[in-house]
Write a protein that holds these residues in place. Structure first.
Motif, PDB file in Angstrom:
ATOM      1  N   ARG A 150      31.894 -11.346   4.077  1.00  0.00           N
ATOM      2  CA  ARG A 150      32.998 -11.394   5.048  1.00  0.00           C
ATOM      3  C   ARG A 150      34.346 -11.447   4.323  1.00  0.00           C
ATOM      4  O   ARG A 150      35.292 -10.767   4.709  1.00  0.00           O
ATOM      5  N   ARG A 168      46.156  -7.747  10.751  1.00  0.00           N
ATOM      6  CA  ARG A 168      45.656  -8.583  11.845  1.00  0.00           C
ATOM      7  C   ARG A 168      45.003  -7.735  12.943  1.00  0.00           C
ATOM      8  O   ARG A 168      43.958  -8.085  13.478  1.00  0.00           O
ATOM      9  N   ARG A 172      41.053  -7.953  14.038  1.00  0.00           N
ATOM     10  CA  ARG A 172      40.662  -8.173  15.447  1.00  0.00           C
ATOM     11  C   ARG A 172      39.762  -7.049  15.948  1.00  0.00           C
ATOM     12  O   ARG A 172      38.753  -7.287  16.605  1.00  0.00           O
ATOM     13  N   LEU A 175      36.301  -7.069  13.503  1.00  0.00           N
ATOM     14  CA  LEU A 175      35.488  -8.286  13.425  1.00  0.00           C
ATOM     15  C   LEU A 175      35.607  -9.165  14.668  1.00  0.00           C
ATOM     16  O   LEU A 175      34.827 -10.112  14.814  1.00  0.00           O
ATOM     17  N   GLY A 176      36.571  -8.885  15.498  1.00  0.00           N
ATOM     18  CA  GLY A 176      36.725  -9.656  16.722  1.00  0.00           C
ATOM     19  C   GLY A 176      37.171 -11.083  16.484  1.00  0.00           C
ATOM     20  O   GLY A 176      36.878 -11.973  17.286  1.00  0.00           O
ATOM     21  N   ILE A 177      37.899 -11.302  15.394  1.00  0.00           N
ATOM     22  CA  ILE A 177      38.393 -12.634  15.072  1.00  0.00           C
ATOM     23  C   ILE A 177      39.896 -12.585  14.812  1.00  0.00           C
ATOM     24  O   ILE A 177      40.444 -11.535  14.558  1.00  0.00           O
ATOM     25  N   GLU A 178      40.516 -13.737  14.893  1.00  0.00           N
ATOM     26  CA  GLU A 178      41.932 -13.863  14.532  1.00  0.00           C
ATOM     27  C   GLU A 178      42.000 -14.237  13.065  1.00  0.00           C
ATOM     28  O   GLU A 178      41.430 -15.238  12.643  1.00  0.00           O
TER      29      GLU A 178
END
Length: 179
Positions: A150, A168, A172, A175-178
């Motif tokens: 990761r 950013r 997003r 990976l669907g993350i902040e």
């Protein structure tokens, strides 16, 4: 700077129907024209580049187009749109770069464990069955190498992005993350 050449090359071959030599030349020029193209804007920039007067002969880096050609020959495009195709290729290429970096930076046994449980397309294992098969030390090694993978994905995305906002947005989207 990270040079992501294979998705644009394959896009030019598959979607634009360019010859190998022409696609390679256009890809070299495109990378100089738009060195910070991202997954989100690559298709638009490529299409604009191909239609513009920037397509003059460009000398520079050579690519191993044989590998990309082999991938094209094996592809099943199905009903992919041009946007879906370049998005898929960009994502595959970013992940492939991270996998190669993981292979290069990991102990062979750790990479083999990761490869068996995360890269094997044939066998799908649940976490429960995975836990039953792995010893505690293997389970913690797998968790460690997954964290390392990761971090490598994030590193590749950072190198490919031209700005913090692009980075950013890519994190997003992929990976669907902040971040």
């Amino acid at each position: 700077m990270l040079t992501i050449w294979k998705p644009p090359y394959k896009y030019l071959r598959v979607v634009h129907g360019r010859s190998r030599a022409e696609a390679e030349q256009l890809t070299r020029g495109f990378i100089k024209y738009a060195p910070h193209a991202t997954r989100a804007n690559a298709r638009h920039l490529l299409d604009s580049y191909v239609l513009s007067d920037h397509t003059r002969a460009v000398r520079g880096e050579r690519f191993d187009v044989d590998e990309a050609e082999e991938e094209i020959a094996r592809e099943d495009l199905g009903e992919l749109t041009a946007d879906e195709y370049i998005d898929r290729e960009w994502t595959k290429n970013l992940f492939a770069i991270a996998v190669e970096r993981l292979r290069d930076s990991s102990h062979a046994g750790d990479f083999a464990l990761f490869e068996t449980y995360d890269l094997d397309d044939i066998v799908t294992r649940s976490y429960q069955s995975l836990g039953a098969r792995l010893s505690d030390s293997s389970s913690s090694r797998l968790a460690m190498i997954r964290r390392h993978f990761r971090s490598l994905i994030l590193q590749v995305l950072r190198e490919a992005a031209a700005s913090d906002d692009e980075y950013r947005a890519e994190v997003r989207a992929l990976l669907g993350i902040e971040p």
